[in-house]
Design a protein around this motif. Structure first.
Motif, mmCIF file in Angstrom:
data_model
loop_
_atom_site.group_PDB
_atom_site.id
_atom_site.type_symbol
_atom_site.label_atom_id
_atom_site.label_comp_id
_atom_site.label_asym_id
_atom_site.label_seq_id
_atom_site.Cartn_x
_atom_site.Cartn_y
_atom_site.Cartn_z
ATOM 1 N N LYS A 62 44.945 50.585 -6.877
ATOM 2 C CA LYS A 62 43.545 50.393 -7.220
ATOM 3 C C LYS A 62 43.686 49.059 -8.183
ATOM 4 O O LYS A 62 44.535 48.988 -8.604
ATOM 5 C CB LYS A 62 43.096 51.682 -8.247
ATOM 6 C CG LYS A 62 43.765 51.818 -9.355
ATOM 7 C CD LYS A 62 43.134 52.879 -10.312
ATOM 8 C CE LYS A 62 41.823 52.101 -10.823
ATOM 9 N NZ LYS A 62 41.103 52.675 -11.886
ATOM 10 N N ALA A 63 42.447 48.628 -8.090
ATOM 11 C CA ALA A 63 42.109 47.287 -8.511
ATOM 12 C C ALA A 63 40.951 47.768 -9.276
ATOM 13 O O ALA A 63 39.965 48.626 -9.027
ATOM 14 C CB ALA A 63 41.538 46.159 -7.657
ATOM 15 N N GLU A 107 33.183 55.836 -9.481
ATOM 16 C CA GLU A 107 32.879 54.397 -9.080
ATOM 17 C C GLU A 107 32.740 54.433 -7.704
ATOM 18 O O GLU A 107 33.787 54.967 -6.875
ATOM 19 C CB GLU A 107 34.030 53.505 -9.534
ATOM 20 C CG GLU A 107 34.015 53.205 -11.014
ATOM 21 C CD GLU A 107 35.097 52.121 -11.409
ATOM 22 O OE1 GLU A 107 34.876 51.604 -12.135
ATOM 23 O OE2 GLU A 107 36.300 52.144 -10.615
ATOM 24 N N GLU A 109 33.464 52.806 -4.023
ATOM 25 C CA GLU A 109 34.487 51.657 -3.626
ATOM 26 C C GLU A 109 34.694 51.625 -2.186
ATOM 27 O O GLU A 109 34.502 52.509 -1.405
ATOM 28 C CB GLU A 109 35.739 51.903 -4.183
ATOM 29 C CG GLU A 109 35.734 52.192 -5.929
ATOM 30 C CD GLU A 109 36.964 51.643 -6.472
ATOM 31 O OE1 GLU A 109 37.972 51.383 -6.114
ATOM 32 O OE2 GLU A 109 37.098 52.191 -7.967
ATOM 33 N N GLU A 140 36.140 56.727 -6.560
ATOM 34 C CA GLU A 140 37.245 56.810 -7.564
ATOM 35 C C GLU A 140 36.563 57.604 -8.845
ATOM 36 O O GLU A 140 35.360 57.130 -9.276
ATOM 37 C CB GLU A 140 37.786 55.484 -7.992
ATOM 38 C CG GLU A 140 38.992 55.759 -8.951
ATOM 39 C CD GLU A 140 39.688 54.734 -9.715
ATOM 40 O OE1 GLU A 140 39.107 53.587 -9.725
ATOM 41 O OE2 GLU A 140 40.599 54.943 -10.264
ATOM 42 N N ILE A 142 37.291 57.961 -12.491
ATOM 43 C CA ILE A 142 38.007 57.249 -13.879
ATOM 44 C C ILE A 142 37.921 58.185 -14.988
ATOM 45 O O ILE A 142 36.871 58.787 -15.010
ATOM 46 C CB ILE A 142 37.612 55.908 -14.000
ATOM 47 C CG1 ILE A 142 36.181 55.649 -14.311
ATOM 48 C CG2 ILE A 142 38.283 54.999 -13.191
ATOM 49 C CD1 ILE A 142 35.963 54.234 -14.600
ATOM 50 N N GLY A 233 38.165 48.562 -5.840
ATOM 51 C CA GLY A 233 37.310 48.432 -7.093
ATOM 52 C C GLY A 233 35.846 48.820 -6.981
ATOM 53 O O GLY A 233 35.221 48.569 -5.864
ATOM 54 N N GLY A 234 35.288 48.970 -8.157
ATOM 55 C CA GLY A 234 33.941 49.481 -8.128
ATOM 56 C C GLY A 234 32.710 48.502 -7.835
ATOM 57 O O GLY A 234 32.960 47.519 -8.537
HETATM 58 MG MG MG Z 1 38.013 51.951 -9.576
#
Ligand code: MG
Ligand code: 0L1
Length: 262
Positions: A62-63, A107, A109, A140, A142, A233-234
Motif C-alpha cells: 500500500k501507498a 479510504e 482507493e 482500505e 486504516i 492510496g486514499g
Molecule cells: Mg490507504
C-alpha cells in the motif's frame, strides 16, 4: 540507522501487539526522537517477518498519505509505504469487527494488480501501466495504533502505515483501458455520500503512487513482484466509521464494493 537491533525488535514487538490486541500507544518517536526513516521501515519489516512466521501470507502493498492536501498538512513530499497480509482481507460485502480495531477510518482507493515484476529506481507511470494487469475498486480500513491520532510520519511508517483491513471488489478493468486521472469515485456511508473525488488526487495519477512504491522498494533492494495487489492510496480524506456503518465505494466504470462494520 540510529536504533540498535534490540530496540528495533522491541518496538516491532510492541507495535505488532498493539495491532493484534487493538491497544493504543504513544508514538514511538517520543522515546526515540532520533529514529531514522530506515529504522522506521526496519521496524515495519520486523512486523511483517513476525506475521509471516506466525503463518500469515503477504497479500499486497500500500501507498499511504498520497493526497497532496494530506501531504502538505503533514509537511512531506512523498507518500509512505506499507504491507498487507491475508489476515487483513475482508470479502467484498463482508463484515469488519470493530471490537478488533481502535479507531478505524476508511479510504476509497484504486487498486492495481501487476502482470509483470517491476523494478526501481527509475520506475515511471508508463512502466507501471505497461506492467499492470487490472485495476479495481478497494476500500482500505486504516487504524492508527497511536493514541488520539497523535503521530509523526516515522512513527506511522513503523506502525505499517496504520494498515488493518482491506476489501477489493466491483469489476476489474484493464489498467490501460481507463484514464485513471479522471476516473471518478463516490464513497457512501449508510446511503449518504460522504466523499467524492477523482484519481488525480493521488499524486497526480494513481499509477504514480505505484511507481513511487516500486522506486522505494528498489532503493531497499526489493522489487514489486508479478501478481502483486497494490492499494495506490486514499483519493479523499479518510472517513471515520463505527459499528453499524455500511460503506459503499463506487468507481466510475468499475462498479461498487461494500463493507459493513459490526
Ligand atoms: Mg490507504
Ligand atoms: O493509508 C494511508 O493513507 C495511511 C495513513 C496513515 C496515517 C493515518 O492513520 O491517518
Amino acid at each position: 540507522m540510529a536504533l540498535d537491533d534490540k530496540t528495533l525488535d522491541q518496538l516491532a514487538e510492541h507495535l505488532h501487539a498493539c495491532q493484534r490486541e487493538a491497544r493504543d500507544t504513544l508514538k514511538v518517536t517520543d522515546d526515540h526522537p532520533d529514529m531514522t526513516w530506515d529504522d522506521a521501515y526496519a521496524i515495519q519489516d520486523r512486523i511483517l517477518a513476525a506475521k509471516l512466521a506466525g503463518g500469515a501470507h503477504l497479500a499486497g502493498y500500500k501507498a499511504g498519505l498520497t493526497s497532496h492536501a494530506k501531504m502538505k498538512q503533514m509537511g512531506v513530499t512523498d507518500p509512505v509505504f506499507g504491507f498487507l497480509v491475508d489476515e487483513f482481507m475482508v470479502p467484498a460485502g463482508g463484515e469488519v469487527q470493530t471490537s478488533e480495531l481502535i479507531h478505524p477510518k476508511v479510504e476509497p482507493e484504486i487498486c492495481f494488480v501487476t502482470r509483470h515484476e517491476l523494478q526501481g529506481p527509475g520506475c515511471s507511470i508508463a512502466s507501471v501501466l505497461a506492467a499492470s494487469d487490472i485495476v479495481l475498486p478497494g476500500i482500505e480500513v486504516i487504524d492508527s495504533r497511536y493514541r488520539d491520532f497523535k503521530f509523526d510520519l516515522k512513527s506511522v511508517v513503523a506502525d505499517n502505515t496504520s494498515a488493518s483491513r482491506f476489501v477489493v471488489g466491483g469489476h476489474a478493468v484493464d489498467a490501460r483501458s481507463v484514464d485513471l486521472r479522471t476516473t471518478g469515485i463516490v464513497l457512501e456511508k449508510n446511503g449518504q455520500v460522504v466523499a467524492t473525488g477523482a484519481g488525480a488526487a493521488v499524486v497526480g495519477h494513481p499509477a504514480a503512487a505505484v511507481a513511487m512504491l516500486v522506486n522505494h522498494l528498489g532503493r531497499r533492494g526489493k522489487t514489486l513482484p508479478a501478481g502483486a495487489l497494490v492499494f495506490s492510496g486514499g483519493i479523499t480524506a479518510a472517513v471515520a466509521v463505527t459499528a453499524g456503518d455500511n460503506l459503499t465505494l463506487s468507481v466510475q466504470g468499475m462498479g461498487s464494493v461494500g463493507v459493513r462494520f459490526v
